[in-house]
Design an enzyme around this catalytic site. Sequence first.
Site, mmCIF file in Angstrom:
data_model
loop_
_atom_site.group_PDB
_atom_site.id
_atom_site.type_symbol
_atom_site.label_atom_id
_atom_site.label_comp_id
_atom_site.label_asym_id
_atom_site.label_seq_id
_atom_site.Cartn_x
_atom_site.Cartn_y
_atom_site.Cartn_z
ATOM 1 C CG HIS A 1 -11.599 -7.499 6.778
ATOM 2 N ND1 HIS A 1 -10.758 -8.262 7.548
ATOM 3 C CD2 HIS A 1 -11.260 -7.746 5.491
ATOM 4 C CE1 HIS A 1 -9.952 -8.962 6.760
ATOM 5 N NE2 HIS A 1 -10.230 -8.663 5.503
ATOM 6 C CD GLU B 1 -1.475 -2.491 1.442
ATOM 7 O OE1 GLU B 1 -0.335 -2.601 1.937
ATOM 8 O OE2 GLU B 1 -2.190 -3.473 1.166
#
Lengths: 376, 345
Positions: B129, B60
Amino acid sequence: MTTSDAPPVAAPFLPSLEPIRLIDEEGRRTADSARGGFDLPGPDTLLALLRAMVVGRRFDAQAGALAKQGRLAVYPSSRGQEACQVGGVLALAEQDWLFPTYRDCVSLVTRGVDPVEVLTLLRGDWHCGYDPKTHRCAPQCTPLATNASHAVGLTYAARRKGSDTAALVLMGDGATSEGDAHEAYNFAAVWNAPVVFLVQNNQWAISVPLHRQTAAPTLAHKAVGYGMRGYHVDGNDAAAVHAVVSRALAAARAGGGPALIEARTYRMEPHTNSDAPQRYRDDAEVEHWRRRDPLARLEALLRSEDRIDDARMAEFGARADRLAESVRERLARPPRRAADELFAHVYAEPTPQLRRQREAVRAARARADHVGNGGR
Amino acid sequence: MARVTLAQALNQALRDSLAADPEVVVYGEDVGPLGGVFRVTDGLFAEFGEDRCFDSPLAESGIAGTAVGMAMYGRRPVVEMQFDAFAYPAFQQVVSHVAKMRNRTRGNVELPLVIRIPYGGGIGAVEHHGDSSEAYYAHTPGLRVVTPATVADGYSMLREAVESPDPVVFLEPKRRYWSSEDVELPVRTAPMDRAVVRREGGDLTVIAYGPTVDTALLAAEAAAEEGYDAEVVDLRSLSPFDDETVTASVRRTGRALVVHEAPGFAGYGGEVAARVTEQCFHYLEAPVLRVCGLDIPYPPPHLEEHHLPGVDRILDAIDRLQWESAWVPDTRPVQAPQARAGVGA
Ligand SMILES: Cc1ncc(C[n+]2csc(CCOP(=O)(O)OP(=O)(O)O)c2C)c(N)n1
């Protein structure tokens, strides 16, 4: 869906354990065996390298002095690393980009950026001082290794648009431990981005020696794991740095992929003017490296081959002195600080919140001006 | 009019952005042939080719960092972070470079890029999540942070984010991806930096954004049955903050509560409450209340209902907005504060 069945080939990526060297420590041409297939650049290039190193060192000394006088907030000297910065930058083509760190003022001066602009940040201003697009030099980067992926993105974009722009990323040995270095190396190799990563291994990351940083045989060996070529070069040999960076840039430009170059050199000065190196390293080590000075080495070669004389050296010195004098003069007065501008470039247009804060700062200044210096 | 989900509207916004501007590129993890784990990039790889929409290596910080470089070269990257909690590796790039490049270069280098992040809980997912990470970004000067709550806004705000000269963190409420509306695309709604009144009401203002706007609207309907006429403001832009719209509403209603999923402590709602108090103090009939996630790591799926602000918790908070109590002076004798040890004359 496709996957590649081609067998992996690592051998061509491997660097040599002995650094590539074109000029030895006594200033003599090295034997074939030390050259790793590279040739000594021509005399014009060698003279240009020496001149830029003389200018760079003088600039560096001047900046160090200004830091001592408090005219710069801080200065990280690159004395001893001139061969890396000058050798790397003079290998760049006009359209290429340079991604320097805080240590790399000399590289920017070599690239042609106004030295006073180069020192803007270190003077304590809030911006990098130069327009990166003018000389294709990114702002000097302090969060270690984070500018490496910028170079990958930029050159990848350029390549996709059909440009032959390549980039040179400067980074320290310590920075190679950062995750961002790893990510950038990997992205560059996977995307075949025309980037050359030049690691100036100056043996120290502030107080931490190289052996606490890595267990790799050389930093250049890291290249193999990413599928790019690694080069291990003598970082105090400007000719070698120039030759290796030139070839790596040419290969990258031609689609041959990125390269990781480790240049072995030494940080002769403290990390910055506020560091205390006696706490972690011996003077003997510094002395050892003083005898391997990159400027003396190239000068010795050029003198022994009658490419330079006292008059020419004096000419280089005078040019360096003029630059230093101009820096000194132009930094004699503190910079004009316009608090208003702090709000101007946070967004394309100041937001309502920033406009209100700007008005508050303006009002405070007006009050202070009214009451007199220091009043509120 | 067609029935469109939020995910489809975002997908169409990306498609139309790619078609409108050849500099736009879309990349990230699994966004190519797969179309993204939430299918927001579905079909873009096939339609525009891998020059314009492609899978990147799985890293990322590298995704954000390369986007910086591409934008420096004049591209308009739209990158996807797969999930809220997996955007954290990019944090340094976002805070130190994406947000600051324009300022560090005195306006010479701008970074018109978009970082899309599916965020928030409510989908029954396992740990990492369900984070609501908006406050980290909103706290960073130089970023625009926006979050759509409706399908039409999903389309319009993403188009506007791609066109923006500033970097935009585009937070997508992932549990609303499959919510649908009748909407004709393309559509342009209010400018993305403005808040919007979703429901008018005179008694109190419920301030929400992203995934909690629908919850706030449901709560407002339920409150109406209990006799409270609630106005619902959808912030849309977390940074910059639309003081004008919010202040006008609260000055009219005199009561406010803020609803978000993120933990309340040091959360975005604290900023909203402070701003509202500073600007509406004399209009307020009660303290500004917050209805937030609990101050715990995001809980497991079978317990997330306790964490997520639901209709009941909003109704409870409405009840606590001091409807009955007029101000009564406290006449009890004031106790002298004890001198602190080691302090004093
Ligand atoms: C991400 C990050 N961590 C820590 C620092 C603080 N820091 C500044 S320079 C430095 C040492 C860097 O060493 P190296 O990469 O070898 O470069 P050198 O300073 O020797 O040129 C450190 C730890 C930083 N700038 N960025």
